[in-house]
Design a protein around this motif. Structure first.
Motif, PDB file in Angstrom:
ATOM      1  N   VAL A  27       4.385  -0.626 -12.190  1.00  0.00           N
ATOM      2  CA  VAL A  27       4.757  -0.656 -10.759  1.00  0.00           C
ATOM      3  C   VAL A  27       6.189  -1.172 -10.548  1.00  0.00           C
ATOM      4  N   PRO A  28       6.657  -2.175 -11.308  1.00  0.00           N
ATOM      5  CA  PRO A  28       8.043  -2.643 -11.079  1.00  0.00           C
ATOM      6  C   PRO A  28       9.113  -1.651 -11.530  1.00  0.00           C
ATOM      7  N   HIS A  29       8.753  -0.728 -12.443  1.00  0.00           N
ATOM      8  CA  HIS A  29       9.795   0.022 -13.154  1.00  0.00           C
ATOM      9  C   HIS A  29       9.841   1.524 -12.899  1.00  0.00           C
ATOM     10  N   MET A  30       8.831   2.069 -12.242  1.00  0.00           N
ATOM     11  CA  MET A  30       8.808   3.531 -12.053  1.00  0.00           C
ATOM     12  C   MET A  30       7.954   3.864 -10.829  1.00  0.00           C
ATOM     13  N   PRO A  31       8.128   5.073 -10.295  1.00  0.00           N
ATOM     14  CA  PRO A  31       7.265   5.425  -9.158  1.00  0.00           C
ATOM     15  C   PRO A  31       5.811   5.453  -9.610  1.00  0.00           C
ATOM     16  N   VAL A  32       4.934   4.831  -8.847  1.00  0.00           N
ATOM     17  CA  VAL A  32       3.500   4.851  -9.161  1.00  0.00           C
ATOM     18  C   VAL A  32       2.736   5.363  -7.940  1.00  0.00           C
ATOM     19  N   ASP A  33       1.867   6.327  -8.201  1.00  0.00           N
ATOM     20  CA  ASP A  33       1.041   6.894  -7.138  1.00  0.00           C
ATOM     21  C   ASP A  33      -0.412   6.760  -7.593  1.00  0.00           C
ATOM     22  N   VAL A  34      -1.104   5.784  -7.041  1.00  0.00           N
ATOM     23  CA  VAL A  34      -2.466   5.518  -7.537  1.00  0.00           C
ATOM     24  C   VAL A  34      -3.402   6.689  -7.220  1.00  0.00           C
ATOM     25  N   ALA A  35      -3.117   7.383  -6.129  1.00  0.00           N
ATOM     26  CA  ALA A  35      -3.969   8.530  -5.775  1.00  0.00           C
ATOM     27  C   ALA A  35      -3.804   9.615  -6.832  1.00  0.00           C
ATOM     28  N   ALA A  78       0.844  -1.208   0.000  1.00  0.00           N
ATOM     29  CA  ALA A  78       0.000   0.000   0.000  1.00  0.00           C
ATOM     30  C   ALA A  78       0.877   1.255   0.000  1.00  0.00           C
ATOM     31  N   THR A  79       1.852   1.290   0.874  1.00  0.00           N
ATOM     32  CA  THR A  79       2.731   2.465   0.950  1.00  0.00           C
ATOM     33  C   THR A  79       3.462   2.669  -0.376  1.00  0.00           C
ATOM     34  N   PHE A  80       3.882   1.565  -0.980  1.00  0.00           N
ATOM     35  CA  PHE A  80       4.658   1.607  -2.224  1.00  0.00           C
ATOM     36  C   PHE A  80       3.902   2.315  -3.347  1.00  0.00           C
ATOM     37  N   ILE A  81       2.574   2.135  -3.382  1.00  0.00           N
ATOM     38  CA  ILE A  81       1.789   2.757  -4.474  1.00  0.00           C
ATOM     39  C   ILE A  81       0.902   3.893  -3.944  1.00  0.00           C
ATOM     40  N   HIS A  82       1.184   4.355  -2.722  1.00  0.00           N
ATOM     41  CA  HIS A  82       0.449   5.492  -2.126  1.00  0.00           C
ATOM     42  C   HIS A  82      -1.032   5.178  -1.936  1.00  0.00           C
ATOM     43  N   ALA A  83      -1.296   4.005  -1.380  1.00  0.00           N
ATOM     44  CA  ALA A  83      -2.686   3.611  -1.125  1.00  0.00           C
ATOM     45  C   ALA A  83      -2.830   3.279   0.367  1.00  0.00           C
ATOM     46  N   THR A 131      -3.531   0.014 -20.331  1.00  0.00           N
ATOM     47  CA  THR A 131      -2.255  -0.355 -19.725  1.00  0.00           C
ATOM     48  C   THR A 131      -1.459   0.917 -19.413  1.00  0.00           C
ATOM     49  N   ALA A 132      -0.687   0.886 -18.347  1.00  0.00           N
ATOM     50  CA  ALA A 132       0.148   2.050 -18.004  1.00  0.00           C
ATOM     51  C   ALA A 132       1.443   2.022 -18.811  1.00  0.00           C
ATOM     52  N   VAL A 133       1.924   0.811 -19.099  1.00  0.00           N
ATOM     53  CA  VAL A 133       3.140   0.639 -19.909  1.00  0.00           C
ATOM     54  C   VAL A 133       2.923  -0.588 -20.786  1.00  0.00           C
ATOM     55  N   SER A 134       3.181  -0.446 -22.082  1.00  0.00           N
ATOM     56  CA  SER A 134       3.013  -1.603 -22.975  1.00  0.00           C
ATOM     57  C   SER A 134       4.181  -2.570 -22.817  1.00  0.00           C
ATOM     58  N   ASN A 135       3.851  -3.855 -22.769  1.00  0.00           N
ATOM     59  CA  ASN A 135       4.905  -4.878 -22.670  1.00  0.00           C
ATOM     60  C   ASN A 135       5.535  -5.178 -24.030  1.00  0.00           C
ATOM     61  N   VAL A 136       5.109  -4.435 -25.068  1.00  0.00           N
ATOM     62  CA  VAL A 136       5.674  -4.621 -26.410  1.00  0.00           C
ATOM     63  C   VAL A 136       6.412  -3.358 -26.847  1.00  0.00           C
ATOM     64  N   THR A 137       5.700  -2.232 -26.852  1.00  0.00           N
ATOM     65  CA  THR A 137       6.325  -0.995 -27.353  1.00  0.00           C
ATOM     66  C   THR A 137       7.030  -0.217 -26.250  1.00  0.00           C
ATOM     67  N   GLY A 138       6.785  -0.581 -25.000  1.00  0.00           N
ATOM     68  CA  GLY A 138       7.407   0.128 -23.881  1.00  0.00           C
ATOM     69  C   GLY A 138       6.825   1.506 -23.646  1.00  0.00           C
ATOM     70  N   ILE A 139       5.813   1.875 -24.434  1.00  0.00           N
ATOM     71  CA  ILE A 139       5.246   3.233 -24.281  1.00  0.00           C
ATOM     72  C   ILE A 139       4.682   3.424 -22.877  1.00  0.00           C
ATOM     73  N   ILE A 140       4.933   4.616 -22.337  1.00  0.00           N
ATOM     74  CA  ILE A 140       4.408   4.952 -21.013  1.00  0.00           C
ATOM     75  C   ILE A 140       3.183   5.829 -21.237  1.00  0.00           C
TER      76      ILE A 140
END
Ligand SMILES: Cc1ncc(COP(=O)(O)O)c(C=O)c1O
Length: 383
Positions: free
Chosen positions: A183-191, A72-77, A147-156
């Motif tokens: 979530v594994p690769h960049m800061p994520v803040d769900v709020a 929860a803390t990791f993703i600001h939840a 998706t937040a990040v594509s697993n093919v094109t890498g687009i954010i």
């Protein structure tokens, strides 16, 4: 980022040669601290959670719930919004079955796990991110899946902007974000994102397989029906009726993957210590290095933009992607080949298959050099 010594698998030699692991998008390697934490559960306090009033069960329960707090803390939840599932796939199926929306819009970028459940259970319209969102949405759209990040094109993807646009068109539309590669690769803040649900997997963020996360807004989780029924998710059962527990426990029927969740907690500790800004910075450096080096391989084309996450799906003239992966494997260079569970996207791009190299915290420029050398070798072989 000097972390390679933390990953036991990187010390392995196969046929006398070291390994170059470039498939972290599929699953990440595991640091010693995660492996040790899983062992700690199995050797020190193996017991079921929530059931026992004896010491080891209380220890297991406490570690399990501590992991929920860490995630929860990791993703600001907040912890009561964190549901443990088996995978991103299960988190998304939970939503599809529990919400049972009539009309869904999903982007063409989606991994099958954020596509097929909606296609099978709802009326699905596909959004091409090159087109305006209001070209596909109506005031009847129940879910917007992205998706937040594509697993093919890498687009954010600009999730915050997308949320604002979608809610502007239809405030009642719920937004489901597949964050398996974010979530594994960049800061994520769900709020900050402002979406309604976010799904991701432990095994892509240094944790064990078999554990997924679903974050959902508290009120929505309260209103939703459970996905699985059984033990642990109830507070009262009578012959004629059952009263469910409050979320998140309402969605965690049966014995969970206790060791896995505790291991995920250790993975979150590890990533938190590295700092997610540093994780992203490391990948940005690798991405610019790779783009520069790819130019040295004649006939190589990667799909997607230059500013991206550390994943490259690419093709090479005259060489089938499966041949690329197979020949690289002879030198212990591990990449993926195929459609990467994103067949609609490959069809949209007019490509049958791609080879894919992906990076993570333990990836080095030397790994990329080894890949380039391997690809140049293949290029000679097929020219
Ligand atoms: C973007 C994306 N979404 C979803 C998934 C599915 O994750 P899992 O197999 O852990 O359910 C993946 C896995 O590759 C992915 O890359």
């Amino acid at each position: 980022m000097n972390v390679r010594a933390d990953f036991p698998q990187l010390t392995r030699f196969i046929n006398g040669k070291p390994i170059v692991y470039l498939d972290s998008t599929a699953t990440s390697l595991k640091p010693r601290s995660v492996i040790d934490k899983i062992n700690e559960y199995y050797t020190q306090y193996t017991a079921n959670v929530f059931r026992g009033i004896y010491t080891t069960s209380e220890e297991a329960t406490s570690e399990y719930e501590k992991a929920r707090e860490k995630v929860a803390t990791f993703i600001h939840a907040t912890p009561h919004e964190i549901v443990f599932t088996r995978s991103t796939t299960e988190s998304l199926n939970l939503l599809a079955y529990s919400l049972h929306p009539k009309e869904v819009v999903a982007s063409i970028l989606e991994h099958h796990s954020n596509f097929v459940p909606w296609q099978q259970l709802s009326y699905l319209t596909v959004w091409d991110p090159e087109k305006p969102i209001d070209s596909v949405m109506t005031n009847k759209t129940d879910i917007f899946a992205i998706t937040a990040v594509s697993n093919v094109t890498g687009i954010i993807m600009p999730i915050k902007d997308i949320v604002r646009t979608v809610k502007g068109i239809n405030p009642k539309c719920l937004i489901v974000v597949d964050a398996a590669q974010a979530v594994p690769h960049m800061p994520v803040d769900v709020a900050d994102w402002g979406a309604d649900f976010v799904a991701f997997s432990s095994h892509k963020m240094l944790g064990p397989t078999g554990v997924g996360v679903l974050w959902g807004r508290r009120q929505l989780l309260e209103e939703m029906k459970p996905f699985n029924y059984g033990g642990e998710m109830i507070s009262e059962v009578h012959v004629d009726r059952t009263v469910f527990k409050e979320p998140p426990h309402k969605f965690e029927a049966g014995t969970p993957h206790i060791a896995g969740v505790i291991g995920l907690g250790a993975a979150v500790d590890y990533l938190t210590k590295l700092g997610m800004d540093n994780v992203r910075k490391h990948e940005e450096e690798l991405v610019s290095y790779a783009i520069k080096k790819f130019k040295e391989v004649r006939g190589l084309r990667f799909v997607g933009p230059d500013i991206r996450s550390g994943v490259f799906a690419f093709t090479m003239e005259k060489v089938h992607p499966h041949d690329i992966a197979q020949i690289l494997n002879e030198d212990n260079i591990f990449v993926r080949a195929g459609n990467h569970c994103a067949m609609p996207l490959h069809e949209h791009l007019g490509i049958v298959a791609t080879a894919r190299a992906s990076f993570y915290v333990y990836t080095t420029k030397e790994d990329i050099d080894a890949l380039i050398l391997g690809l140049q070798k293949i290029q000679k072989l097929f020219s």
